[in-house]
Write a protein that holds these residues in place. Structure first.
Motif: not given
Length: 113
Positions: A5-6, A9
């Motif tokens: 998820q990081e 982004n």
């Protein structure tokens, strides 16, 4: 938040690995046109090729049609859960199983004596 998820982004170009199985070892060099070869196994006749995620399906179809290719698959690395809580729970479970096995072995050894 998981590592996957990081990464989503960030503004980095998302890439994915294609595992390409070859008919002949010498044909690996022909794949440089499609992406970056990061690993090659002479013995197993396959290589790992990184391509842009958006183009992965298209590149896979294109490479699959080449006469020197046996098989192409997209890596399942995106499906790997790298969340620290999940990893800790797996380690805890494995430690408990290992402890139980050791106790069983010790009990067997004591019974034999």
């Amino acid at each position: 938040m998981s590592i996957n998820q990081e990464i989503e982004n960030t503004h980095l170009i998302k890439r994915v690995a294609l595992i390409v199985y070859l008919k002949s070892v010498s044909d690996q060099y022909k794949l440089r046109h499609y992406g970056d070869i990061v690993y090659f196994s002479k013995k197993m006749k396959y290589c790992v090729l990184y391509v842009n995620r958006k183009e992965a399906e298209e590149v896979k179809k294109e490479i699959s049609q080449l006469d020197f290719i046996k098989h192409v698959e997209i890596s399942a690395e995106e499906n790997v859960n790298l969340d620290s809580k999940y990893i800790e729970s797996q380690i805890t479970t494995m430690a408990k199983e290992a402890e139980e096995k050791l106790q069983l072995e010790q009990e067997k050894n004591e019974d034999q004596i």
